[in-house]
Write an enzyme that holds these catalytic residues in place. Sequence first.
Site, PDB file in Angstrom:
ATOM      1  N   ASP A 108       0.879  -1.478  -0.131  1.00 44.45           N
ATOM      2  CA  ASP A 108       0.133   0.015   0.114  1.00 44.45           C
ATOM      3  C   ASP A 108       0.879   1.280   0.184  1.00 44.45           C
ATOM      4  OD1 ASP A 108      -2.192  -1.719   0.223  1.00 44.45           O
ATOM      5  OD2 ASP A 108      -1.517  -2.454   2.217  1.00 44.45           O
TER       6      ASP A 108
ATOM      7  N   HIS B 271      -4.735  -3.407   6.741  1.00 40.71           N
ATOM      8  CA  HIS B 271      -4.356  -3.938   5.147  1.00 40.71           C
ATOM      9  C   HIS B 271      -5.445  -4.017   4.295  1.00 40.71           C
ATOM     10  CE1 HIS B 271      -2.965  -4.922   1.337  1.00 40.71           C
ATOM     11  NE2 HIS B 271      -3.046  -6.562   1.341  1.00 40.71           N
TER      12      HIS B 271
END
Length: 331
Positions: A160, A188
């Site tokens: 990410d 996440h």
Amino acid sequence: MAKQPVRVLVTGAAGQIGYALVPMIARGVMLGPDQPVILHMLDIPPAAESLNGVKMELIDSAFPLLKGVIATTDVEEACKDVNIAVMVGGFPRKEGMERKDVMSKNVSIYKSQASALEKCAAKDVKVLVVANPANTNALILKEFAPSIPDKNITCLTRLDHNRALGQISERTGFQVSDVKNVIIWGNHSSTQYPDVNHAVVITPKGEKPVREVVNDDEWLNGPFITTVQQRGAAIIKARKLSSALSAASSACDHIRDWVLGTPKGTWVSMGVLSDGSYKVPKGVIYSFPVTCANGEWSIVQGLLIDGFSRTKLDATADELIEEKEMAYSCL
């Protein structure tokens, strides 16, 4: 003198991420161009033939740094004496499945693998959990491998982090290597918070805040955040398969910075056990900005959190607490 080989475990090694990851490790992307490795590859019995095919390809690639390959469906054999464990294997959510069903399957997998690491791995093993739900899988692993130090169990939010860097690079026209110190806070998942409030771009006139260079707060507070949050789903829609290449590359980045250190003045995002920093509840694995040195990570302290960010940090923390409760109910 030549360095001693490092033993690196990859679970789910016959899968897409594993197939992308193992040659990167063998080539030195994860631990450096002078560090020999011995690869331990684990997968489930139905994937044994495919796993053996991956082993044959590794041998055929003649990687100079690769000093051995173990391919097995036996979890204790796979974990024996490993120094680094990259936990890619997990149970994916399938159509029609409830979140709790997926959580229950993964709790079972991570209890078993935690016990094997506890029993067989090197005592200072560093663990990176990639399989989703990554934060909570890492938490379960921590619970069932009590002799592994808490600081040695992490989860992957570097993917990410790298996605956020890529979006800023695309938007500004600067190279991705010129963008630094974005932050991924939290889970996440789609509640994660990509934060650029402390990020900078290295320009010909020196470092400048990302907000100044982008000069579009509406984009940074809206589409930028949702693009990073939903990038995995967008890739599945486009490719009809998950983001295996970028996940593998990010796993290498995570371990490399953890082992070899982050550049001075630069931080990265890692899912680690919360110590209460930034008012994040203790007892969850949460993504923070960290620096790494001498094989240890440290949470970056003293960053100002504005009201918009506070709401985002709290929302993703709430989701992680809910996931934790759900996972513990499956034990």
